[in-house]
Structures are given as structure tokens and as C-alpha cells.
Design a protein around this motif. Structure first.
Motif, PDB file in Angstrom:
ATOM      1  N   THR A   1       0.974  -1.185   0.026  1.00 51.36           N
ATOM      2  CA  THR A   1      -0.018  -0.053  -0.068  1.00 51.36           C
ATOM      3  C   THR A   1       0.897   1.277  -0.048  1.00 51.36           C
ATOM      4  O   THR A   1       0.635   2.449  -0.783  1.00 51.36           O
ATOM      5  N   ALA A   2       1.925   1.238   0.862  1.00 51.12           N
ATOM      6  CA  ALA A   2       2.701   2.378   0.796  1.00 51.12           C
ATOM      7  C   ALA A   2       3.448   2.582  -0.515  1.00 51.12           C
ATOM      8  O   ALA A   2       3.439   3.936  -1.035  1.00 51.12           O
ATOM      9  N   LYS A   3       3.791   1.612  -1.053  1.00 52.88           N
ATOM     10  CA  LYS A   3       4.430   1.749  -2.415  1.00 52.88           C
ATOM     11  C   LYS A   3       3.473   2.181  -3.499  1.00 52.88           C
ATOM     12  O   LYS A   3       3.878   2.959  -4.314  1.00 52.88           O
ATOM     13  N   LEU A   4       2.151   1.959  -3.385  1.00 51.64           N
ATOM     14  CA  LEU A   4       1.109   2.454  -4.478  1.00 51.64           C
ATOM     15  C   LEU A   4       1.046   3.839  -4.209  1.00 51.64           C
ATOM     16  O   LEU A   4       0.625   4.420  -5.321  1.00 51.64           O
ATOM     17  N   TRP A   5       1.208   4.456  -3.069  1.00 47.12           N
ATOM     18  CA  TRP A   5       0.736   5.927  -2.793  1.00 47.12           C
ATOM     19  C   TRP A   5       1.891   6.692  -2.895  1.00 47.12           C
ATOM     20  O   TRP A   5       2.029   7.987  -2.220  1.00 47.12           O
ATOM     21  N   THR A   6       3.084   6.018  -3.139  1.00 50.10           N
ATOM     22  CA  THR A   6       4.610   6.897  -2.996  1.00 50.10           C
ATOM     23  C   THR A   6       4.857   7.134  -4.434  1.00 50.10           C
ATOM     24  O   THR A   6       5.074   6.409  -5.281  1.00 50.10           O
TER      25      THR A   6
END
Length: 308
Positions: free
Chosen positions: A194-199
Motif C-alpha cells: 500500500t505504501a508503494k502504491l501511494w508513494t
């Protein structure tokens, strides 16, 4: 623990009814008195007079209801509620009652399934059936004599219940903690996917591969023209095809209609209005006015125009 679960030093109440044999009641009282000791009084109460008794709340450790041999006592909801009231928190109830195997027309006798429910609704917990047995010949005769029941589907059920370890109406403070538990690092854990998707990093911004739109290209030549002020004016009442002015008319139609109304002259129906009142009709708007020459402009008052 002694018979009926009674130990020395406890306060015990025995509840009997009119069907209880006197000798059997006396024997039960003597037996319980011997178990609790001479210093402790055993209370004996009639089931029909229990609600009028002067016992305080939480008075007894053990209550024996319908336990007299040969008794056919029926315990109503009011009796069960009174038993729960005078029983101490954590105290025991030992109850014996006649039940029918199936629900019938006699509503005074409970079924075997409804008896535990009745005790639970009175406020008792840990209700469990201890014994179930058929009636003896003497008990069947007592049922016919005191209850008038003629069926052969009766059983005697012995059941036990306890009062909760608190008094009715008591309160206790609850210790509640609404603080959020921090994660191992002091911050809430985040799913790496999830963090990679929104970074968005600098390596993701490749200017050669990205097609950016120019905002100026979204406007054509017509969008850049200055609009005509007349096109911005709201249409008047006349232009909208209205015969009457709006309530808050600002286009001038209201004043125009008012002027036309004032300049409007009534048309004579008989043609004699100019000669004077002697020649005028009863509804003539010129009544009361002096005679005038034909074609002469005469100004009438507002009320005269409405009357006309």
C-alpha cells in the motif's frame, strides 16, 4: 456439605403450600434445623403469603420451595421473583414442582421446558434440572384433590438455581482504557504494498515518457473573446412573453402597465354618459361628475375604474 446443600450457620427458608402434609413439613423443618444448628432459625413460609412476609432483601442463604414430600405446590412468577429478592447474592434455591410433559389446556401447570425459563426470568442463574420422576399413587390423588387435574402426563421435577453474586440495583465502576496501543516503532504499521502504491519518487517522474497537457491549449479563440454586455443582461418580462410583470420587476414593465392602466378610459355602453347624471346608467363610472363634451378626456379615480 449436608443434605439439600445446607451447612451449619446458614439461614434457610422452607416454603410450603396447603397440599403439604403436616407431619412431612414438621420432619423437614427438624431435619434442616439440625443441619444449620440450634443458634440459627429456620423460617417457614406459606407460598401464598410469601409476598406479604416482612423479610428484607438478601436474608437467606438457601431456600427450599415445594420440597416437602407429597407437596403439589405451583410457583407463580410473583413467587419466584420474591424468592430471588430475599435470597442472598450467591445463595441457592432448591425447588420441586409438578410439570406436564406437553403443553395442554391447563395454563396453571408449567411444562418441563418452561420451568427452567421461569426461574431464569425471575433473576436466577446457573439453573439446572437435578431430578425428574413420576408421581406416586398418593401424589396423584393429591393432585386431583388440590389442583383438579385428571391427566396422567405429570412429572415431578427438582431444579436448582443460584442468585448472581450482586444485588439488584447495585453498580460498579468499569475500568475502560481507550488508549491506542502503539506499534513496535511507535507508529502504526503500514502494508508495504500500500505504501508503494501511494508513494511518488523522483525516479518515477521521467519527463521524456510523460505526456503533460498545456492548459492554454484547452481554450479556443471563442473562449478568449470578450462577451457582449447586452448578452449578459437578463431578459425582460416582455421578452419572455409575459403579459404581467413579475413580483419584483426591474425591467420597467410594471411601471409601463401602471401608466397604461391610468390612461385607460372606460367605453360608454349607452353613449349618453357625457349628457350628465340624468342620462347615465346606474353603474356608469361617470356618476356624480358634471356633463362634458363628447371626446373630451376625463380622468377618473382609481376606485371608479375598479367599480366600472
Amino acid at each position: 456439605m449436608g443434605e439439600y446443600g445446607v451447612v451449619p450457620g446458614q439461614r434457610v427458608a422452607i416454603i410450603w403450600d396447603s397440599s403439604s402434609p403436616v407431619e412431612a413439613l414438621k420432619d423437614l423443618v427438624d431435619k434442616i434445623q439440625a443441619l444449620v444448628g440450634a443458634d440459627n432459625h429456620v423460617s417457614v413460609e406459606n407460598v401464598n403469603q410469601l409476598s406479604q412476609s416482612a423479610h428484607r432483601e438478601s436474608s437467606f442463604d438457601v431456600i427450599l420451595a415445594g420440597m416437602v414430600p407429597g407437596s403439589t405446590a405451583q410457583h407463580s412468577a410473583e413467587v419466584l421473583a420474591e424468592i430471588a429478592r430475599i435470597l442472598k447474592p450467591g445463595g441457592r434455591v432448591l425447588l420441586k414442582e409438578l410439570v406436564v410433559t406437553e403443553s395442554g389446556n391447563d395454563s396453571t401447570i408449567k411444562t418441563a421446558a418452561k420451568l427452567p425459563t421461569a426461574l431464569t426470568l425471575s433473576g436466577l442463574v446457573e439453573v439446572k434440572e437435578l431430578q425428574k420422576e413420576a408421581l406416586t399413587l398418593e401424589e396423584a390423588q393429591s393432585v386431583q384433590e388440590h389442583l383438579g387435574y385428571q391427566g396422567n402426563d405429570l412429572l415431578i421435577v427438582q431444579i436448582e438455581g443460584r442468585k448472581p453474586n450482586f444485588e439488584v440495583g447495585s453498580s460498579s465502576q468499569l475500568k475502560l482504557s481507550f488508549a491506542k496501543k502503539p506499534g513496535p516503532s511507535g507508529k502504526p504499521s503500514v502494508d508495504p504494498a500500500t505504501a508503494k502504491l501511494w508513494t511518488l519518487s523522483a525516479s518515477d517522474m521521467n519527463d521524456e515518457e510523460m505526456d503533460l497537457l498545456d492548459s492554454d491549449e484547452l481554450l479556443d479563440s471563442d473562449d478568449l473573446k470578450k462577451p457582449d454586455p447586452s448578452s449578459l443582461r437578463a431578459p425582460s418580462c416582455k421578452e419572455m412573453g409575459k403579459k404581467k410583470a413579475c413580483k419584483n420587476c426591474t425591467c420597467g414593465l410594471a411601471e409601463e402597465l401602471e401608466q397604461e392602466k391610468k390612461s385607460l378610459q372606460p367605453k360608454s355602453a349607452c353613449g349618453n354618459c357625457y349628457l350628465g347624471d340624468a342620462f347615465r346608467c346606474a353603474s356608469c363610472p361617470y356618476l356624480g361628475m358634471p356633463a362634458f363634451k363628447p371626446g373630451e378626456k376625463i380622468l377618473l379615480k382609481e376606485n371608479q375604474l375598479h367599480d366600472a
